[in-house]
Design an enzyme around this catalytic site. Structure first.
Site, PDB file in Angstrom:
ATOM      1  N   ASP A  17       0.878  -1.153   0.000  1.00 22.63           N
ATOM      2  CA  ASP A  17       0.000   0.000   0.000  1.00 22.63           C
ATOM      3  C   ASP A  17       0.926   1.216   0.000  1.00 22.63           C
ATOM      4  OD1 ASP A  17      -3.133   0.727   1.715  1.00 22.63           O
ATOM      5  OD2 ASP A  17      -2.027   1.790   0.148  1.00 22.63           O
TER       6      ASP A  17
HETATM    7  C1  GLC Z   1      -4.204   4.482  -0.266  1.00 23.80           C
HETATM    8  C2  GLC Z   1      -5.098   3.291  -0.035  1.00 23.80           C
HETATM    9  C3  GLC Z   1      -5.065   2.288  -1.148  1.00 23.80           C
HETATM   10  C4  GLC Z   1      -4.847   3.023  -2.454  1.00 23.80           C
HETATM   11  C5  GLC Z   1      -3.437   3.590  -2.410  1.00 23.80           C
HETATM   12  C6  GLC Z   1      -3.131   4.433  -3.643  1.00 23.80           C
HETATM   13  O1  GLC Z   1      -3.613   4.899   0.925  1.00 23.80           O
HETATM   14  O2  GLC Z   1      -4.969   2.611   1.200  1.00 23.80           O
HETATM   15  O3  GLC Z   1      -6.304   1.578  -1.143  1.00 23.80           O
HETATM   16  O4  GLC Z   1      -4.988   2.149  -3.557  1.00 23.80           O
HETATM   17  O5  GLC Z   1      -3.189   4.339  -1.236  1.00 23.80           O
HETATM   18  O6  GLC Z   1      -3.922   5.568  -3.639  1.00 23.80           O
END
Ligand code: GLC
Length: 743
Positions: A270
């Site tokens: 993430d």
């Molecule tokens: C965010 C989210 C994730 C998302 C990523 C990119 O913090 O937790 O679901 O796809 O970052 O935006």
């Protein structure tokens, strides 16, 4: 003649030169570029040609949403995009803010709670196909979704992005979405793996959970995504489990995902979920995104080299402190992801904002909207000429596609409930509007603005009085409220602060119910909400966040052009304490430890164990017709451990219009040596039945559907004895049951 012969000779020479040139070129075409070769051969060939620096380079981001390919070998960059409900607008190379494109508006499909509420694998496939085409058209290789984290608490800010409380329902509903997205040459990135069931302290809390609960409740949907869906990438979650961040967690990523489940794709962190170089190297992370490198990435070219799987990794490889085998496994996985997507030549072109995608969004919403209550046949509302409908509530005209976190979208259009109702009401019907209450007048996220002016000068009291005055004169009143995508509502990075409706909506609803009993309450939300007024309101609809076609789909149901067929994918408890985690004080937004003390008793499993009557049960949803069930029958009363039994029921449409019924099969273990839920969903079938028609629905029951996860046996265990098959229209509406035993 001579001239012709000469010319022929020259042509023949040229042709033969060409053909051997082609042959030579054929021979020269490297294996990794030859799409006719098996992907594993191509991956090995590419791997063998890469330098150490090139190998490390493809393991981490080079911009906010892209990672490098290998230019020297003609392997393209990899582009990722949010989100689960539609394709996020383009952002600047290294920032969250907008690139300001004018051709990146999308269709917002219904939120995944709505998809789950359709209980239709056909709708899931339609969803995946449509969103996959939009991603492909935007030339994105990895779609950062879908999410399948289980609905443990009604306060989780991101429940709207997921598929409810039951592992079986989520497992069935995620697979077609994945398969259809990936047919576009776009990888899904199933998230957030795992145990990310709250937003409070999401980067820090350590999940403490027993193995049985982990395996029976929180892993199944991810396992189905990998083993049945064939997901090409998985996103590690922010939180910790057993003290290790899930973006680099030995047990969950290496032991379970890669070894036990045989996952051959890439684990993507993430954004900002990677915290430790050595753990990132050894504990299963393959592609690092979004790491915060002390602001180095603010435009500085070396920012991304400061990632854990970048210079630090290269250093360890060069001085022999990191294994090349581990490196090569990561590189293989990222190359496989690339070859399945960016490198693929035969990819379709995709499409953006097509009529088919709007139709798909509408169909999914039509099938996902849930009719919770309908006494006195308030619904459907008639279109009698001269009638007057009053619509009340901010959610009737507040855009919901902007906000809520990374799933926020820039849509080409969003049909609002009030507009949809006005358009569908037709000639001769007056549709008036009153605000009723003021919620969140803002409307922007990441530089995308709704442009709505929701400002309001009247006081709460004036708003209620104005609404009630008009309500008294209306033939029908539709209150449209619920939650929204603001912080502490349905929003990433913050949990809700309570189960109740915000902004004083309860008072508005109570007042309207007194002013006109012909009141239908429409809740727009991604979560359960408390309804203290439930006995004073005759019609209630859960309308979810339905995206671009919200207003049209809601009108379809409100006026009866569509017969609602959605069922709840989560329990609506009367009060928070009726939820397991809350009853045990196990949900604590201030604690850096999340104790899953309620264990497997999540959702209806808890309600039935404690004999608590929910406000509306898991699997509940009404129709404008009604369905009768015969007594269940079973093909045999004794089932061999390696055999099956077939449980059947006849379902009759006892009403006067065609409708779809979701027939649910739950199984209870009557003689378990361990405590088990009263019943667990093990199959379902959505069938369309004409008035007066009877349809036979049969379920084949096998041993896997009867097992529980035994910690002492370290695996799924079948115990002989008597089981009960329950068949019903909801978890609290069992129409018939039949017993059988396992020898
Ligand atoms: C965010 C989210 C994730 C998302 C990523 C990119 O913090 O937790 O679901 O796809 O970052 O935006």
């Amino acid at each position: 003649m001579k001239r012709t012969a000469a010319i022929c000779a020259i042509v023949a020479t040229i042709l033969s030169a060409l053909s051997c040139g082609q042959a030579a070129r054929k021979a020269e075409t490297p294996v990794y570029l030859d799409e006719s070769r098996p992907i594993e051969e191509r991956v090995e060939d590419a791997l063998s040609r890469m330098t150490l620096e090139e190998k490390v380079k493809i393991l981490h981001a080079q911009s906010k949403f892209s990672s490098a390919g290998v230019p020297r070998l003609g392997i393209p960059d990899l582009w990722t995009t949010d989100g689960p409900h539609g394709i996020r607008p383009e952002v600047l190379w290294d920032e969250w803010n907008q690139a300001g494109w004018t051709n990146d508006s999308c269709v917002a499909f219904p939120a995944l709670t709505c998809l789950a509420a359709t209980w239709s694998e056909e709708m899931s496939a339609l969803y995946g196909k449509s969103i996959g085409e939009e991603a492909r058209y935007r030339e994105k290789d990895v779609l950062l979704g879908p999410g399948v984290n289980i609905y443990r608490t009604p306060l989780n800010g991101r429940n709207f992005e997921y598929m409810g409380e039951d592992p079986y329902l989520a497992s069935k509903m995620v697979v077609p979405y994945i398969q259809e997205v990936q047919k576009n040459g776009v990888a899904v990135c199933v998230k957030h793996f795992a145990l990310n069931n709250q937003e409070s302290l999401r980067h820090e809390y350590d999940a403490v959970i027993d193995d049985r609960t982990l395996n029976e409740i929180y892993l199944p949907a991810f396992k189905a995504a990998v083993q049945e869906g064939g997901a090409w990438s998985i996103m590690g979650a922010y939180n910790l489990y057993k003290g290790q961040h899930l973006c680099h967690n030995q047990y969950i990523l290496n032991d379970i995902l890669k070894k036990e489940w045989g996952f051959d794709g890439a684990v993507i962190s993430d954004w900002g979920g990677c915290h430790d170089t050595d753990e990132a190297i050894t504990n299963g992370l393959d592609l690092e995104f979004g790491t915060w490198t002390d602001g180095l990435t603010m435009g500085a070219t070396n920012g991304y080299d400061a990632y854990h799987l970048a210079d630090s990794y290269l250093e360890r490889l060069r001085d022999g402190r990191a294994s090349e085998d581990v490196l090569n496994d990561k590189v293989r996985r990222v190359l496989r992801l690339n070859f399945r997507t960016a490198m693929r030549k035969d990819k379709p072109n995709g499409s953006l904002c097509s009529p088919e995608h709007y139709d798909a969004a509408r169909k999914i919403a039509d099938e996902g909207i849930v009719l919770l209550k309908n006494e006195g046949n308030i619904l459907p509302i008639s279109r009698k000429a001269g009638s007057r409908i009053l619509v009340v509530g901010e959610n009737a005209l507040k855009m919901m596609t902007v906000g809520g976190g990374s799933s926020s979208l820039k849509v080409q259009r969003e049909i609002l409930p009030l507009d949809g109702i006005r358009a569908a009401a037709g000639e001769g019907v007056t549709v008036d509007y009153e605000r009723g209450y003021v919620g969140d007048v803002s409307g922007s996220y990441n530089g995308v603005v709704t442009g709505q002016d929701l400002s309001e000068s009247r006081s709460a009291e004036e708003l209620i009085n104005d609404a009630c005055k008009k309500a008294a004169e209306a033939d029908a009143v539709i209150f449209i409220g619920g939650l929204n995508k603001s912080r502490h509502q349905d929003c990433e990075d913050s949990d809700r602060l309570g189960l109740g409706l915000p902004y004083g909506q309860n008072a508005v609803i109570e007042a309207l119910a007194k002013a006109n009993p012909n009141l239908a309450v429409v809740i727009i939300s991604g979560n359960a909400v408390a309804m203290p007024w439930v006995d004073n309101v005759n019609a209630i609809v859960e309308a979810w966040y339905c995206g671009s076609q919200s207003g049209i789909a809601l009108a379809d149901v409100i006026f009866g052009d569509v017969n609602p067929s959605g069922k709840l994918p989560m329990t609506f408890p009367v009060k928070l304490e009726d939820n397991g985690a809350h009853h045990l004080g196990a949900y604590n937004p201030e604690s850096r430890t999340a104790n899953y003390s309620e264990g497997i008793f999540v959702g209806y499993r808890w309600a039935q164990k404690q004999d608590i009557r929910p406000l509306f049960a898991f699997g509940h949803g009404l129709s404008y017709t009604s369905f009768g069930y015969s007594e269940a029958s079973v093909s045999k009363t004794k089932m061999a451990a390696d055999g099956t039994v077939t449980v059947s029921v006849n379902v009759t449409n006892t009403g006067d219009r065609e409708g779809k019924e979701i027939v649910q099969l739950y199984i209870g273990d009557d003689e378990a040596s361990v405590e088990r839920p009263v019943m667990e969903l093990k199959s379902f079938r959505k069938v369309s039945i004409k008035p007066g028609e009877t349809v036979k629905v049969s379920f084949e029951v096998n041993a896997d559907m009867l097992k529980y996860y035994s910690e002492e046996n370290g695996g799924w265990t079948l115990e002989k004895g008597v089981f009960t098959a329950y068949i019903g229209a909801a978890s609290d509406d069992i129409r018939t049951s039949v017993k059988f035993s396992v020898r």
